[in-house]
Design a protein around this motif. Sequence first.
Motif, PDB file in Angstrom:
ATOM      1  N   ALA A 128      -0.500-101.833 -21.573  1.00 22.86           N
ATOM      2  CA  ALA A 128      -0.355-100.673 -20.692  1.00 22.86           C
ATOM      3  C   ALA A 128      -1.144 -99.523 -21.289  1.00 22.86           C
ATOM      4  N   GLN A 129      -1.583 -98.626 -20.422  1.00 28.38           N
ATOM      5  CA  GLN A 129      -2.266 -97.417 -20.889  1.00 28.38           C
ATOM      6  C   GLN A 129      -1.916 -96.267 -19.966  1.00 28.38           C
ATOM      7  N   ALA A 130      -1.977 -95.055 -20.508  1.00 29.28           N
ATOM      8  CA  ALA A 130      -1.585 -93.880 -19.743  1.00 29.28           C
ATOM      9  C   ALA A 130      -2.315 -92.656 -20.276  1.00 29.28           C
ATOM     10  N   THR A 131      -2.456 -91.672 -19.408  1.00 30.93           N
ATOM     11  CA  THR A 131      -3.031 -90.383 -19.790  1.00 30.93           C
ATOM     12  C   THR A 131      -2.182 -89.279 -19.190  1.00 30.93           C
ATOM     13  N   ALA A 132      -1.901 -88.248 -19.979  1.00 31.42           N
ATOM     14  CA  ALA A 132      -1.210 -87.052 -19.500  1.00 31.42           C
ATOM     15  C   ALA A 132      -2.154 -85.873 -19.753  1.00 31.42           C
ATOM     16  N   PRO A 133      -2.468 -85.100 -18.722  1.00 30.92           N
ATOM     17  CA  PRO A 133      -3.463 -84.030 -18.865  1.00 30.92           C
ATOM     18  C   PRO A 133      -2.966 -82.844 -19.695  1.00 30.92           C
ATOM     19  N   LEU A 134      -3.927 -82.131 -20.271  1.00 32.06           N
ATOM     20  CA  LEU A 134      -3.668 -80.895 -21.005  1.00 32.06           C
ATOM     21  C   LEU A 134      -4.550 -79.794 -20.424  1.00 32.06           C
TER      22      LEU A 134
END
Length: 89
Positions: free
Chosen positions: A28-34
């Motif tokens: 699994a992979q994920a990105t949360a913006p900044l």
Amino acid sequence: MSAPVTLGIDLGTSGVKAVVLDGDRVRAQATAPLAVARPRPGWSEQDPADWWRAADAAVQILRADAGTALRDVRAIGLSGQMHGATLLG
């Protein structure tokens, strides 16, 4: 014997990326913006509390996408931004 499960977290300037690896396989992979604040010309700032919130958000996405794999994590790899100052106190 199965390969160890690894959690990778990368703190970048535009977001926190996270991945769960089962040996060489991406589970699994994920990105949360900044966000980056630019209060004056030539300045770029981020609130370190936002880094923590984004890392938590990315791991929560992994929790939903990777099933039980997070219970099997045996190693955590961390990386962060270059050329950033984090001032304390």
